[in-house]
Scaffold this active site. Structure first.
Site, PDB file in Angstrom:
ATOM      1  N   CYS A 129       9.781 -16.254 -38.231  1.00 51.58           N
ATOM      2  CA  CYS A 129       9.552 -14.812 -38.116  1.00 51.58           C
ATOM      3  C   CYS A 129       9.749 -14.350 -36.665  1.00 51.58           C
ATOM      4  O   CYS A 129      10.865 -14.347 -36.166  1.00 51.58           O
ATOM      5  CB  CYS A 129       8.168 -14.457 -38.653  1.00 51.58           C
ATOM      6  N   HIS A 171       7.477 -16.808 -44.513  1.00 57.93           N
ATOM      7  CA  HIS A 171       6.223 -17.524 -44.291  1.00 57.93           C
ATOM      8  C   HIS A 171       5.838 -18.302 -45.547  1.00 57.93           C
ATOM      9  O   HIS A 171       6.235 -17.957 -46.656  1.00 57.93           O
ATOM     10  CB  HIS A 171       5.092 -16.535 -43.974  1.00 57.93           C
TER      11      HIS A 171
END
Length: 488
Positions: free
Chosen positions: A336, A434
Site C-alpha cells: 500500500c 492488505h
C-alpha cells in the site's frame, strides 16, 4: 431489549480491546448474541466491512470473537491521524472529511446522534453490547462534547467498569486518581474496576485491591494476570508494536524481515501472520537505527501519510541505507503506502496530505502515484503471479499508480484488474492489497519466493484459539455471572 456494559481505561494500551474481545467470546460461548461497540476510535489500523465501510481493526477482531461479520455500526466514528494535529474522519464507515484536532473537538457534539443511532442498531440485534472506551476516562480537558467515554456512557445510560494496568506501575494511583478528577455524576456511572496484566502471586496484591476500593469507593471486580495467549492476537496500537513483534530470536530463525517504523504507520496487522512463522524474524527499526545490512527482506508497510512518511524515511537516512542494500542484491517489498514510496514520483495535486506537492520516490520501481479525491475501499480476491495462488484481501488507499513496472503485476484480481508491480530483476515488488499474509497458502507462497519453507499452521485457527484462551483466562479471574448482572 439488549443490555450493555462499558469498559473504560485509565489510559491507552491498558488492555481494553483485549478484555472486550475476551468477554465477547466468553458470553458468545454461553449462547448470548453479543456485539462489540466503540463509539470513537483513533487508529490507522482499519478493516473493511462486507458493505465496503471502514472501522477500526480492533472492532473487527471483537466481531470475530462474537462470531459475526464486522459492521460499520460497531465503530461509528473513526479518526485516522494524518499529522500531529489533524485526522481523516470516517463516520459510519464512510469518509466524511478531514479536520484539525481543535476543529473536530468542536464537531464531536454533532456526532453524538450518529453514535447513538449505531448503538441502538446493535442493541436491536443483540442480547449484550460490550462497549469499549477510548484512551483515558480521566482526560477531563476533553470532557466537554465527549462521545468516547463518560459522555457516551451518560448519554446512553451504560454502566462503566474502569480498567487499570499494573504492569506499567502506579495502578492504585491510576484508578484512585481517575475517581478524584472526574465529576461526581460521571463517577456514579462506574460499577467497579479491574486490574489488568498482573505478574506474580495475586495474594500479594490483595491489600492493593482493598486500597483502591478505599480511595475510589468502587468495587474490585477482578485481578487479571498477564495473559500469554494475547501475543497471538493483533496489536491495536502502534505503541504496542514492540511488545508484540520484537521478541527473542528463535533458534529456528532463518529469514530476517526488517520493517522501518514510520510516524504514519497503518494496517500493521499485516505483520502478525509473519511474526508467527518460526522461520521468520521480524525486526522493527525506528529512526536513529540503521537499516541492517544482514536483512533478507526489507518490508515497507502501509502508511496513512505516505508523503510525510517518505520525508521521515529520508530524514532517518534510510533512503541511503536502502539504496546500498539494493546495490548489494537486497530484496524489498512494499504494501500500500510502502508500495507507493517505491516508485519514482508521488504527486498530490489536490493537497490531500497537506499543501499540494510533488516528491521524489525511492526510485526502486518504474511507476508514479497520483493522489486523487476518490478513496478505494473494497474487498478483493484473485491470484498472485506467476504462481497463481488464490488470495482474499482488501484495498484501502487513496491514489492511482501506473508505470512501466506495472506491466509485471504482482496480483490478478477476479474483477479483471491487475495490482502491484515487480522490477525486471524480480528483487523489488509491491501491491495495494492488505491481508495477503493472513491467507495461509498465500503466505507460504510469498515466503517460498525467497526460499523459505513456511510453517503448516493456520493463522485463522491460531487467532480463534487465542480468543478462546483469553475468554478462558478471563473466566478464571472475573465472576462473569456477576459482571452480567451489572449490565443494563
Amino acid at each position: 431489549m439488549a443490555k450493555a456494559l462499558m469498559l473504560q481505561g485509565t489510559g491507552s494500551d491498558v488492555g481494553k480491546t483485549l478484555i472486550v474481545a475476551g468477554l465477547c467470546r466468553a458470553y458468545m460461548r454461553r449462547g448470548l448474541r453479543v456485539r462489540p461497540f466503540k463509539p470513537q476510535n483513533m487508529s490507522n489500523n482499519a478493516a473493511v466491512t462486507l458493505d465496503g465501510g471502514e472501522i477500526g481493526r480492533a472492532q473487527a477482531l471483537q466481531a470475530q470473537a462474537c462470531g459475526v461479520p464486522p459492521s460499520v455500526h460497531m465503530n461509528p466514528v473513526l479518526l485516522k491521524p494524518q499529522s500531529g494535529t489533524g485526522s481523516q474522519i470516517i463516520l459510519q464507515g464512510r469518509l466524511s472529511g478531514q479536520a484539525e484536532a481543535r476543529t473536530y473537538q468542536a464537531m464531536k457534539k454533532h456526532w453524538l446522534a450518529i453514535v447513538l443511532e449505531s448503538f441502538q442498531h446493535l442493541k436491536d440485534e443483540a442480547d449484550l453490547v460490550l462497549v469499549e472506551g477510548a484512551g483515558s476516562a480521566s482526560e477531563i480537558n476533553l470532557r466537554a462534547n465527549d462521545i468516547a467515554n463518560m459522555g457516551f456512557a451518560r448519554a446512553a445510560d451504560v454502566p462503566v467498569i474502569v480498567i487499570g494496568d499494573i504492569d506499567r506501575g502506579g495502578v492504585i494511583a491510576q484508578i484512585a486518581g481517575t475517581k478524584l478528577v472526574i465529576t461526581p455524576q460521571d463517577a456514579e456511572m462506574v460499577v467497579g474496576f479491574l486490574v489488568n496484566r498482573f505478574r506474580g502471586d495475586p495474594d500479594l496484591f490483595k491489600e492493593g485491591m482493598r486500597q483502591i476500593e478505599h480511595f475510589s469507593g468502587w468495587r474490585g471486580l477482578g485481578l487479571i494476570p498477564h495473559c500469554p495467549a494475547a501475543r497471538d492476537l493483533p496489536a491495536e496500537d502502534a505503541m504496542a508494536l514492540g511488545r508484540h513483534l520484537n521478541g527473542e530470536r528463535s533458534a529456528h530463525t532463518k529469514f530476517k524481515i526488517v520493517v522501518p517504523v514510520l510516524p504514519g504507520i497503518a494496517n500493521f496487522d499485516d505483520l502478525d501472520p509473519l511474526r508467527m512463522e518460526r522461520g521468520v524474524e521480524l525486526i522493527m527499526i525506528r529512526p536513529g537505527t540503521y537499516l541492517p545490512v544482514e536483512a533478507d527482506l526489507v518490508l515497507l508497510i502501509g502508511s496513512k501519510t505516505t508523503i510525510a512518511d517518505l520525508v521521515a524515511f529520508r530524514e532517518a537516512g534510510w533512503d541511503v541505507d536502502l539504496a546500498a542494500y539494493v546495490r548489494r542484491g537486497g530484496k524489498v517489498f512494499g504494501l500500500c503506502g510502502g508500495y507507493q514510496m517505491l516508485g519514482e514520483n508521488l504527486r498530490d495535486p489536490l493537497g490531500l496530505e497537506g499543501p499540494p506537492s510533488e516528491v521524489r520516490g525511492l526510485g526502486l520501481l518504474a511507476l508514479e502515484t497520483v493522489f486523487t479525491q476518490e478513496k478505494t475501499l473494497v474487498a478483493v480476491e484473485g491470484v498472485s503471479l506467476p504462481d497463481e495462488v488464490p488470495f482474499t484481501g482488501f484495498e484501502m488507499h487513496v491514489g492511482h499508480t501506473s508505470g512501466d513496472d506495472c506491466a509485471r503485476p504482482f496480483l490478478r484480481l477476479t474483477d479483471g484488474r491487475q495490482d502491484g508491480a515487480v522490477s525486471k530483476d524480480g528483487r523489488i515488488a509491491g501491491c495495494y492489497v492488505h491481508g495477503l499474509f493472513g491467507m495461509d497458502t498465500q503466505r507460504r507462497a510469498f515466503l517460498a519466493r525467497f526460499g523459505v519453507a513456511a510453517g503448516d499452521f493456520s493463522y485463522l485457527e491460531k487467532v480463534e484459539a487465542a480468543l478462546d484462551a483469553v475468554a478462558d483466562h478471563l473466566a478464571q479471574h472475573i465472576d462473569l455471572d456477576h459482571l452480567l448482572t451489572l449490565a443494563r
